[in-house]
Design an enzyme around this catalytic site. Structure first.
Site, PDB file in Angstrom:
ATOM      1  N   SER A  55     -10.908  -5.580   0.456  1.00 49.28           N
ATOM      2  CA  SER A  55     -11.681  -4.488   1.051  1.00 49.28           C
ATOM      3  C   SER A  55     -12.400  -3.715  -0.047  1.00 49.28           C
ATOM      4  O   SER A  55     -11.813  -3.418  -1.089  1.00 49.28           O
ATOM      5  CB  SER A  55     -10.726  -3.558   1.802  1.00 49.28           C
ATOM      6  OG  SER A  55     -11.449  -2.553   2.453  1.00 49.28           O
ATOM      7  N   ALA A  56     -13.676  -3.366   0.223  1.00 51.88           N
ATOM      8  CA  ALA A  56     -14.476  -2.692  -0.815  1.00 51.88           C
ATOM      9  C   ALA A  56     -14.054  -1.246  -1.053  1.00 51.88           C
ATOM     10  O   ALA A  56     -14.130  -0.745  -2.170  1.00 51.88           O
ATOM     11  CB  ALA A  56     -15.954  -2.733  -0.413  1.00 51.88           C
ATOM     12  N   HIS A  57     -13.584  -0.581   0.022  1.00 53.39           N
ATOM     13  CA  HIS A  57     -13.406   0.876  -0.135  1.00 53.39           C
ATOM     14  C   HIS A  57     -12.130   1.265  -0.876  1.00 53.39           C
ATOM     15  O   HIS A  57     -11.865   2.449  -1.067  1.00 53.39           O
ATOM     16  CB  HIS A  57     -13.514   1.590   1.219  1.00 53.39           C
ATOM     17  CG  HIS A  57     -12.352   1.423   2.147  1.00 53.39           C
ATOM     18  ND1 HIS A  57     -11.388   2.380   2.307  1.00 53.39           N
ATOM     19  CD2 HIS A  57     -12.008   0.412   2.976  1.00 53.39           C
ATOM     20  CE1 HIS A  57     -10.511   1.975   3.214  1.00 53.39           C
ATOM     21  NE2 HIS A  57     -10.862   0.770   3.632  1.00 53.39           N
ATOM     22  N   ASN A  99       0.797  -1.223   0.000  1.00 58.69           N
ATOM     23  CA  ASN A  99       0.000   0.000   0.000  1.00 58.69           C
ATOM     24  C   ASN A  99       0.831   1.276   0.000  1.00 58.69           C
ATOM     25  O   ASN A  99       0.391   2.305  -0.484  1.00 58.69           O
ATOM     26  CB  ASN A  99      -0.943   0.012   1.211  1.00 58.69           C
ATOM     27  CG  ASN A  99      -0.252  -0.369   2.500  1.00 58.69           C
ATOM     28  OD1 ASN A  99       0.488  -1.351   2.554  1.00 58.69           O
ATOM     29  ND2 ASN A  99      -0.473   0.394   3.539  1.00 58.69           N
ATOM     30  N   THR A 122     -26.055 -10.325  11.741  1.00 59.52           N
ATOM     31  CA  THR A 122     -26.817 -10.024  10.523  1.00 59.52           C
ATOM     32  C   THR A 122     -25.926  -9.306   9.527  1.00 59.52           C
ATOM     33  O   THR A 122     -25.215  -8.364   9.881  1.00 59.52           O
ATOM     34  CB  THR A 122     -28.045  -9.151  10.878  1.00 59.52           C
ATOM     35  OG1 THR A 122     -28.765  -9.835  11.902  1.00 59.52           O
ATOM     36  CG2 THR A 122     -28.930  -8.910   9.680  1.00 59.52           C
ATOM     37  N   GLN A 134      -4.809  -4.021  -1.914  1.00 63.40           N
ATOM     38  CA  GLN A 134      -4.412  -2.967  -2.854  1.00 63.40           C
ATOM     39  C   GLN A 134      -4.300  -3.480  -4.286  1.00 63.40           C
ATOM     40  O   GLN A 134      -4.279  -2.689  -5.227  1.00 63.40           O
ATOM     41  CB  GLN A 134      -3.074  -2.346  -2.435  1.00 63.40           C
ATOM     42  CG  GLN A 134      -3.130  -1.560  -1.137  1.00 63.40           C
ATOM     43  CD  GLN A 134      -3.957  -0.285  -1.239  1.00 63.40           C
ATOM     44  OE1 GLN A 134      -4.300   0.182  -2.332  1.00 63.40           O
ATOM     45  NE2 GLN A 134      -4.291   0.272  -0.092  1.00 63.40           N
ATOM     46  N   CYS A 179      -3.728   3.868   8.332  1.00 65.94           N
ATOM     47  CA  CYS A 179      -3.988   3.301   9.654  1.00 65.94           C
ATOM     48  C   CYS A 179      -2.904   3.660  10.644  1.00 65.94           C
ATOM     49  O   CYS A 179      -3.008   3.347  11.811  1.00 65.94           O
ATOM     50  CB  CYS A 179      -4.115   1.793   9.560  1.00 65.94           C
ATOM     51  SG  CYS A 179      -5.468   1.342   8.508  1.00 65.94           S
TER      52      CYS A 179
HETATM   53  N1  PLP Z   1      -4.352  -4.141   3.818  1.00 69.54           N
HETATM   54  C1  PLP Z   1      -3.875  -3.167   3.046  1.00 69.54           C
HETATM   55  C2  PLP Z   1      -2.738  -3.467   2.131  1.00 69.54           C
HETATM   56  C3  PLP Z   1      -4.417  -1.889   3.080  1.00 69.54           C
HETATM   57  O1  PLP Z   1      -3.913  -0.927   2.313  1.00 69.54           O
HETATM   58  C4  PLP Z   1      -5.485  -1.642   3.956  1.00 69.54           C
HETATM   59  C5  PLP Z   1      -6.052  -0.289   4.074  1.00 69.54           C
HETATM   60  O2  PLP Z   1      -5.348   0.705   4.007  1.00 69.54           O
HETATM   61  C6  PLP Z   1      -5.967  -2.688   4.748  1.00 69.54           C
HETATM   62  C7  PLP Z   1      -5.377  -3.920   4.651  1.00 69.54           C
HETATM   63  C8  PLP Z   1      -7.098  -2.481   5.707  1.00 69.54           C
HETATM   64  O3  PLP Z   1      -8.306  -2.295   5.018  1.00 69.54           O
HETATM   65  P1  PLP Z   1      -9.605  -1.839   5.801  1.00 69.54           P
HETATM   66  O4  PLP Z   1      -9.592  -0.369   5.821  1.00 69.54           O
HETATM   67  O5  PLP Z   1     -10.746  -2.392   5.005  1.00 69.54           O
HETATM   68  O6  PLP Z   1      -9.547  -2.426   7.144  1.00 69.54           O
END
Ligand code: PLP
Length: 501
Positions: free
Chosen positions: A204-206, A156, A242, A184, A329
Site C-alpha cells: 500500500s502506498a499510504h 501492524n 482506467t 507494514q 480499520c
Molecule cells: N495490511 C496491513 C498490515 C495494514 O496495516 C493495512 C492498513 O492499515 C492494510 C493491510 C490495508 O491497507 P489499505 O489501507 O491500503 O487498504
C-alpha cells in the site's frame, strides 16, 4: 474549547503524511498527463509511459519484475482479491485449506471468515506472546488439501516480523503457495519478494509517504488468478478500469525514497527506545507488548494496567497527540484487538493497550512532550472521563431516564446516519451556548460521528463541573455496527433538538 498545544502524530502505521516529492509528482501527472493510458494518440501514449515507468519503479522496490505487479485501489483490495481468487481456483480443483496466522489485518481476517462460508477450511496457527508463529506447528498442519499459507511479513499493531523465508521453504517442499501482506514491512525493512520466496504479496502506498487509494499485488509468474474486475484489458485483464495514474505515479515516487527510509530506521529505533525508556521511567507497571527482537523499528505496543485505552487515546488527543488502540480499520468497531487477544491478553488487558508508531519525521522533542503528558496522566493531573462501548448502548440503556444522550454531530453527519434514539442534538461549533441546558444530575453520554469530537466536549463539560460524563467509543458509526438491528428498528427515533440560549 480545545487546548491543543501542538500536534504529535504517533500513528504512522495507520497512515503516513504524503511527502513533498510525492505531492509534486502527483500534481505534475494530474496537470500534464491526463490522457487515458489506453488511448492510442500521443496524450494517451505519454500517460501509458508514466504508467509503465511507475510500474517498473514499484516492482523494483519489492524486487519484482514490472509484469508481476498489478495496481489496485488499496492493500485491502489486494488482500481480498488474492484470497478470493485463489480460493475460487483451488476449490474447483478439490483443494480447500488455507493456513493463516491469527494476527492478520482485518482485510485478511474478514475475507477468510467470508471464505469459510463458501467452503474454504481456514486453519489458524497459534502465536506466542510476542506474535511469532511456529514453523513446527505450520509443518504439522500442511496436508494434501492445503493450497495457501497466508502470513503477514510485519504486524501492524505490535510490529512482529515473521520468518516468511522459513515459511516459504516449507511451503515449497509441499508445493503450496504463500501469500504475504507486506504492507507494514515495505520501507521499514528490506523487502525482496524473490529472496523471501513468496508467490503473492500485497502493498500500500499510504504507509510509505505516498497517496491513499493505491495499492499493489505482487504475483509470481503465471500463477492462477481469476479476474477481480471484468470489463477491460487493464492490469493484464485482471483488474479492469482506467488506472488512477496520479496515485500510481505518487506510489512510484514514494518507492524511490525507500532506500533513504531504510537508512533512517536506526534513528527511528533509537527514538523508539528513548520513548520506551521514558515511559518505563514514569510507570514501572506498564508492559511492552511488542517483541524485543524481530520487530519493526517504529512500532511500540504498550499496556497501561488500570487505564482504558479509549480514554487514554481521548486524553492524548486532547493534547494533540495521535496514537491508536488497534488497526485503523477496526477502531470504529467495539471489540478488543484480535491481535492482542491472540497473544493471550485478556479482553481487559487488550483494552488497556495502545500502539504508537513513529515516522522519519518524529522528533525527540515530540516524544518528550508526549512523555510529559503521560506524566500528568499517571499523576492524575488530566481530567478523567469514561468511555462507553457502543455495544453497551442497548434498548435498556437508551430508555434509562438517568442517561442523557448528547449528540454533537455536525449537520452533514446527521444526514448520513440516524441518531441514537432519545438523544438531544446540539451544535458542536456553538457548544458553549447550550451548556446551561445540560442537566448536572444525569449521566451525560456524549456522542459524535466517530468518537473523537465527543472527547473534546466531554472534557469541556468535565471542566465545567459535570461529573458523570462519558463518550461513546467510535460514535454513531460504531453504534450502527454494534447495534445494527436497533439502528434499523429505532435509529433516529425521539430526537430533541435543543435551541441555543
Ligand atoms: N495490511 C496491513 C498490515 C495494514 O496495516 C493495512 C492498513 O492499515 C492494510 C493491510 C490495508 O491497507 P489499505 O489501507 O491500503 O487498504
Amino acid at each position: 474549547m480545545f487546548s491543543l498545544q501542538r500536534q504529535v502524530y504517533l500513528d504512522n502505521n495507520a497512515t503516513t503524511s504524503v511527502s513533498r516529492p510525492v505531492r509534486k509528482r502527483m500534481m505534475q501527472v494530474l496537470k500534464g498527463y491526463y490522457g487515458n493510458p489506453s488511448s492510442p494518440y500521443s496524450l494517451g501514449r505519454s500517460a501509458a509511459r508514466i504508467l509503465a515507468e511507475s510500474r517498473a519503479t514499484v516492482a523494483g522496490a519489492m524486487g519484482a519484475q514490472a509484469e508481476e505487479v498489478i495496481f489496485t485501489s488499496c492493500a485491502s483490495e489486494a488482500n481480498n482479491f488474492l484470497l478470493k481468487s485463489l480460493s475460487q481456483h483451488y476449490l474447483a480443483k478439490g483443494k480447500r485449506k488455507i493456513i493463516s496466522s491469527p494476527i492478520e489485518h482485518p482485510s485478511v481476517m474478514q475475507t477468510l471468515e467470508y471464505l469459510e462460508s463458501s467452503g474454504v477450511e481456514v486453519c489458524y496457527l497459534s502465536v506466542d506472546s510476542q506474535g511469532f508463529i511456529s514453523l513446527h506447528e505450520l509443518e504439522s498442519l500442511l496436508d494434501e488439501s492445503t493450497f495457501l499459507i497466508c502470513c503477514m511479513l510485519a504486524n501492524n499493531e505490535i510490529g512482529t516480523i515473521q520468518d516468511i523465508k522459513g515459511i516459504c521453504e516449507l511451503a515449497r517442499q509441499h508445493n503450496i503457495h504463500v501469500m504475504s501482506d507486506c504492507v507494514q514491512a515495505l520501507g521499514k525493512i528490506p523487502v525482496n519478494v524473490n529472496e523471501l520466496g513468496v508467490d503473492f504479496a500485497s502493498f500500500s502506498a499510504h504507509k510509505i509517504y505516498g497517496p491513499k487509494g493505491v495499492g499493489a499485488i505482487y504475483m509470481k509468474g503465471d500463477l492462477p488468478l481469476c479476474p477481480l474486475i471484468h470489463g477491460g484489458h487493464q492490469e493484464t485483464g485482471i483488474r479492469a478500469g482506467t488506472e488512477s495514474l496520479h496515485n500510481i505515479a505518487g506510489f512510484a515516487e514514494a518507492c524511490k525514497a525507500i532506500p533513504d527510509s531504510l537508512a533512517k530506521q536506526q534513528q527511528i529505533a533509537q527514538n523508539k527506545q528513548f520513548f520506551i525508556n521514558g515511559l518505563k521511567g514514569l510507570n514501572e507497571a506498564l508492559q511492552i507488548i511488542s517483541p524485543d527482537r524481530a520487530c519493526l523499528s517504529n512500532t511500540i505496543s504498550v499496556r497501561f494496567p488500570g487505564l482504558n485505552n479509549a480514554v487514554l487515546m481521548a486524553t492524548l488527543d486532547l493534547y494533540g497527540i495521535s496514537a491508536s488502540a488497534g488497526s485503523a480499520c477496526s477502531t470504529a468497531g467495539t471489540e478488543p484487538s484480535h491481535v492482542l487477544l491472540s497473544l493471550g491478553l485478556s479482553e481487559e488487558q487488550a483494552n488497556e493497550t495502545l500502539r504508537f508508531s513513529l515516522s522519519e519525521t518524529t522528533k525527540q522533542r515530540d516524544l518528550l512532550y508526549t512523555l510529559r503528558i503521560f506524566s500528568n496522566v499517571f499523576a492524575g493531573k488530566t481530567p478523567e472521563i469514561q468511555a462507553v462501548r457502543a455495544s453497551k448502548i442497548d434498548k435498556a440503556f437508551i430508555e434509562n431516564p438517568q442517561n442523557y444522550l448528547l449528540d454533537i454531530r455536525f449537520w452533514h453527519e446527521r444526514q448520513m446516519l440516524k441518531g441514537i434514539p432519545n438523544s438531544y442534538e446540539v451544535s458542536f461549533l456553538f457548544f458553549k451556548r447550550y451548556v446551561k441546558q445540560i442537566p448536572k444530575n444525569k449521566n451525560i453520554v456524549v456522542i459524535c460521528m466517530g468518537g473523537i469530537d465527543a472527547t473534546a466536549i466531554a472534557f469541556t463539560l468535565k471542566k465545567r463541573g459535570i461529573d458523570n460524563i462519558s463518550f461513546v467509543l467510535g460514535g454513531v458509526v460504531a453504534w450502527r455496527l454494534a447495534q445494527a438491528d436497533l439502528y434499523k428498528e429505532i435509529g433516529g427515533f425521539n430526537i430533541t433538538k435543543l435551541t441555543p440560549s
